[in-house]
Motif scaffolding. Structure first.
Motif, PDB file in Angstrom:
ATOM      1  N   ARG A  64      39.660   0.837   7.279  1.00 29.53           N
ATOM      2  CA  ARG A  64      40.551   1.995   7.224  1.00 29.53           C
ATOM      3  C   ARG A  64      40.331   2.910   8.431  1.00 29.53           C
ATOM      4  N   GLY A  69      43.686  -4.383   9.309  1.00 27.43           N
ATOM      5  CA  GLY A  69      43.908  -5.054   8.043  1.00 27.43           C
ATOM      6  C   GLY A  69      42.661  -5.760   7.570  1.00 27.43           C
ATOM      7  N   ALA A 169      42.148  -0.234  -1.954  1.00 27.94           N
ATOM      8  CA  ALA A 169      42.490   0.065  -0.566  1.00 27.94           C
ATOM      9  C   ALA A 169      41.923   1.408  -0.119  1.00 27.94           C
ATOM     10  N   ASP A 455      48.438   0.023  -2.449  1.00 25.18           N
ATOM     11  CA  ASP A 455      48.104  -0.322  -1.056  1.00 25.18           C
ATOM     12  C   ASP A 455      49.320  -0.068  -0.169  1.00 25.18           C
ATOM     13  N   LEU A 459      46.923  -2.649   3.638  1.00 26.60           N
ATOM     14  CA  LEU A 459      45.590  -2.955   4.170  1.00 26.60           C
ATOM     15  C   LEU A 459      45.227  -4.404   3.878  1.00 26.60           C
TER      16      LEU A 459
END
Length: 473
Positions: A64, A69, A169, A455, A459
């Motif tokens: 993040r 990803g 996520a 999400d 992600l």
């Protein structure tokens, strides 16, 4: 996308891990990114080899922060989208399994294989719903639905899930069950890893110690007669039987029995898991052994008999060692005479097929009943699922296999239902259209909405991806 993790960031991440973290050029990077399917050439910016849920949380938070990803790999049997330029979470060290004989449940960590669980469960007279090989990771298999030789009786492995620990996520570790984060729980069981990383999974076991199963191998020249009898015979099988008919180009290898080594064959295979194993199993097999009636003749080899559940790998005989492979699958409405002719054309004696297997596996039973939960086969009315696989030991073989699989897809299209199955889509086969076709329209709409909430930035996108918005096809 090019992404680089600077050295100070990497060292700070490593300091908080029980496991390891690697970037390109590090010793350990190659091993950490390499999948069982050697055609899954992944080039992540960062590999985190996790040893526990806290490591998974750290990897997600790092992704993040870097705007990358996330992909997940336990064994790498079913890589749908290589984690190029992203963060690959390798869970292969998380192998813990625990069986509770009182509740008939198992809890497994993210990297556990069926081979880790099967002997542990067997000591208590229990078994899980594994697929065709025990070398596959339990969690990834189950998140894509999961069905094998007990499927027509007991349904998808995902239907047996009781609870999961999931890293979201947002980088939070939460529980998901029918009573807690119920929306997430629904999407996990067949959503193919789109909504989080499962760090542990609890699911039901079944009181199964033995099955009746095996193969009847015939020369491929007898394919027309074998398919004709199989199509009729399979129509009336009880749901305690899951069966298949498969064309095999058997490689000449030392561990292959001499009568099969280097030959092209067609095999009838099934697994029976009901009452009176040997008596009923032999009764079910009778039409194949009444040689005067079938006019097929003696098989090259007959391996049928009662076997411990731990030996079920012997039915499918899937490769154990890593190799490069490509595959294609389609759901077949039936095995009509025209479908049979097409299969013979594709894999029979005159086909020159480069595939190691073209199998039509029987559906129906618990796999086709409308479930209360998500269905990873689109609630198809198809009676068989066709799965073609080709091994590739050189670039030339890879090209030949891919071209032939495209030919297979075109040839069977008139007999296909249009639905797809999540777990049988790998690499080039996991297109947006095919992923959507693995779900009913109602389930798809609900999945897209769930993705948008759980999400929204996609992600978790290195998978059989469900996009989070109107980008969905």
């Amino acid at each position: 996308m090019e992404a680089n993790i600077d050295r100070s960031t990497l060292e700070a991440l490593r300091a908080g891990l029980r496991g390891d973290a690697y970037v390109p050029g590090d010793e350990g990077y190659e091993e950490g990114r390499t999948a069982w399917n050697l055609n899954a050439h992944q080039h992540p910016a960062l590999v985190v080899v996790a040893e526990g849920a806290a490591d998974v949380v750290a990897a997600v938070l790092q992704a993040r922060e870097e705007g990358l990803g996330v992909g997940v790999m336990a064994t790498g049997h079913g890589v749908a989208a290589p984690a190029d330029g992203g963060v690959l979470v390798n869970t292969s060290r998380m192998r813990g399994v625990r069986v509770d004989p009182e509740t008939r449940t198992a809890r497994v960590e993210a990297g556990a294989k069926w081979a880790d669980l099967v002997p542990e469960a067997a000591t208590h007279g229990l078994a899980g719903l594994q697929g065709s090989t025990s070398g596959v990771g339990i969690v990834g298999y189950t998140m894509g639905g999961g069905f094998g030789w007990l499927g027509r009786k007991h349904g998808f492995a995902a239907d047996s899930v009781k609870e999961a620990d999931v890293v979201t996520a947002e980088g939070e570790l939460v529980k998901a069950s029918a009573h807690e984060n119920a929306d997430l729980f629904w999407g996990l069981k067949g959503g193919g890893g789109n909504f989080g990383i499962v760090t542990s999974l609890e699911f039901a076991l079944y009181p199964i110690t033995h099955v009746y199963g095996g193969n009847l191998f015939y020369a491929v020249e007898k394919a027309e007669k074998v398919l004709e009898l199989y199509a009729r015979w399979s129509e009336d099988l009880p749901e305690e039987v899951t069966s298949a008919v498969a064309f095999l180009n058997v490689p000449p290898m030392p561990d292959i029995p001499e009568p099969l080594s280097g030959r092209s064959v067609i095999t009838v295979r099934f697994c029976y898991t009901g009452e009176g194993l040997e008596e009923m199993g032999e009764e079910l097999l009778a039409p194949w052994r009444e040689l005067g009636e079938t006019k097929i003749g003696e098989p090259i080899m007959d391996t049928f008999g009662v076997m411990p559940y731990e030996m079920m790998d012997m039915i499918s005989m899937d490769p154990v060692d890593p190799l490069g492979a490509y595959g294609h699958s389609d759901m077949l409405r039936d095995l009509s005479q025209e479908t049979q002719k097409t299969l013979v054309k594709l894999a029979g004696a005159e086909s020159n097929s480069p595939l190691i297997m073209l199998e039509a596996r029987q559906l129906g039973g618990a796999l086709s009943r409308p479930p209360a939960d998500l269905n990873p086969m689109g609630r198809s009315d198809a009676r068989f699922i066709l799965n073609g696989i080709g091994a590739t030991f050189s670039p030339e073989m890879a090209q030949a296999v891919q071209a032939y699989l495209a030919y297979v897809a075109e040839a069977v299209e008139p007999y296909a239902s249009g639905a797809q199955y999540v777990n049988f889509m790998d690499l080039d086969g996991a297109t947006p259209e095919r992923v959507k076709a693995a779900y009913s329209q109602g389930d798809w709409d609900r999945l897209v909405e769930l993705k948008g909430r759980r999400d929204p930035e996609n992600l978790f996108r290195f998978n059989r991806n469900i996009p989070p918005s109107s980008v969905a096809v």
